[in-house]
Design an enzyme around this catalytic site. Sequence first.
Site, PDB file in Angstrom:
ATOM      1  N   ASP A   1      16.060 -22.346 -45.086  1.00 52.98           N
ATOM      2  CA  ASP A   1      16.339 -21.521 -43.773  1.00 52.98           C
ATOM      3  C   ASP A   1      17.363 -20.392 -44.438  1.00 52.98           C
ATOM      4  O   ASP A   1      18.111 -20.754 -45.151  1.00 52.98           O
ATOM      5  CB  ASP A   1      16.630 -22.088 -42.955  1.00 52.98           C
ATOM      6  CG  ASP A   1      18.005 -22.996 -42.789  1.00 52.98           C
ATOM      7  OD1 ASP A   1      18.340 -23.735 -43.651  1.00 52.98           O
ATOM      8  OD2 ASP A   1      18.810 -22.700 -41.697  1.00 52.98           O
TER       9      ASP A   1
ATOM     10  N   ASP B   1      21.624 -17.079 -50.004  1.00 46.59           N
ATOM     11  CA  ASP B   1      22.065 -18.427 -49.041  1.00 46.59           C
ATOM     12  C   ASP B   1      20.827 -18.926 -48.396  1.00 46.59           C
ATOM     13  O   ASP B   1      20.437 -18.507 -47.186  1.00 46.59           O
ATOM     14  CB  ASP B   1      23.036 -18.073 -48.301  1.00 46.59           C
ATOM     15  CG  ASP B   1      23.509 -19.154 -47.522  1.00 46.59           C
ATOM     16  OD1 ASP B   1      23.097 -20.138 -47.734  1.00 46.59           O
ATOM     17  OD2 ASP B   1      24.412 -18.837 -46.540  1.00 46.59           O
TER      18      ASP B   1
ATOM     19  N   GLU C   1      19.600 -25.795 -42.046  1.00 42.14           N
ATOM     20  CA  GLU C   1      20.977 -26.163 -42.584  1.00 42.14           C
ATOM     21  C   GLU C   1      21.967 -25.136 -41.578  1.00 42.14           C
ATOM     22  O   GLU C   1      22.980 -25.215 -41.315  1.00 42.14           O
ATOM     23  CB  GLU C   1      21.023 -25.997 -44.096  1.00 42.14           C
ATOM     24  CG  GLU C   1      22.532 -26.411 -44.684  1.00 42.14           C
ATOM     25  CD  GLU C   1      23.634 -25.034 -44.737  1.00 42.14           C
ATOM     26  OE1 GLU C   1      24.655 -25.191 -45.016  1.00 42.14           O
ATOM     27  OE2 GLU C   1      23.203 -23.787 -44.124  1.00 42.14           O
TER      28      GLU C   1
END
Length: 410
Positions: free
Chosen positions: A80, A139, A173
């Site tokens: 995610d 990220d 996460e």
Amino acid sequence: MKQYLRERFLKYVGFNTQSDGEHHSVPSTHNQFVFAQFLRQELVSLGFDEVQLSDKGYLTATVPATVDNVPCIGFIAHLDTAPDYSGDEVSPQVIENYNGQAIALGLEETLSPAQFESLNQYVGQTLITTDGTTLLGADDKAGIAEIITALHHLITHPEILHGKIRLCFTPDEEIGRGADHFDVESFGASWAYTVDGGQVGELEYENFNAATAVITATGNNCHPGSAFGVMINAQTMAARFHAKMPLKDTPEFSADYDGFFHLIGMEGVTEKATLTYIIRDFDLTLFEQRKRWLADLVAKYNSELKIGKLSIALEDSYLNMKQQILPHPHIIDIAKQAMLNLDITPIVKPIRGGTDGARLSYMGLPCPNIFTGGHNFHGKHEYVCLESMEKATLTIIEIARLTAIEQLQA
């Protein structure tokens, strides 16, 4: 290797995989599962073993050992991206041979070394940035690209000694649920590394102790024309309470090992209002003191009220993984040596946040964090350096090799 990384990363960021804390399905968004299905097909085509995708969106796979009697280790990244900023229709820019000047992001936005000094270390290298309208997704799609590229290299180079290696890509996460359905026992690793850090050399095995506090103000509503002596405005109560919070004990005035209180949400009407704070501290004693202090402040405020009241609900989120990793110093030593072998200076620093590794460490899987090469996560100024991604990939390979060498020399 850089070309593989570039192609994979640019392909991966095309998937909008933002998680959503308001939804309690697993994964919290269907697009994460779509991305996991795509990755599953890719892993199968690349020759990974035991490729499995759970109904909760956890994707695992195996690289078989090339030498016996070596501990199984793992590498973990998350599917995610953050819900903080749009991840839809990401349109990355590739800046070859960066010249050290401000990069135009569109809509009069720039990515400038005057604001982001980290750019100065990447002159002459290849940067991948946003177009100023979305986050980038380094990220943690940089971590995913690096793990797949590194482990595929091991598959195609059996002459490199290593034990059994497991990978796992987790959902959600960014909203704190990445370890909720992680099956540590079936994963089967003795330890693992999340590949979810920032600049080259970052190695992290400390993180905040974390909690959430929801403070509810209960008031009483009525018509404002007849409010005298009857109305109790919960929003006013909440605002006055927040004014009692320490002005500089906040993220914008904190660094390094400083803890903080952070107001992340406020909403309400006259009848009821809520303030939501996150509480962070690296030191467990200070962390507990912060929670007690906030509860005491609520009690003191209530004692001063003639009408209306506040209540507080505290919930721990995760703890500092340092306590679970320090008993296994070789995990850190291997990662440090791997970087040194590649002429990378290890930067051991605390994570001013949390990772899946924090919770996994308390679930029996010691799990420090290593760099991806990204910067400015969760926003329109996010970028990643391709050469840094290559170094992260080589670090993963070297960690796997050194784990085998260490065991064989024992």
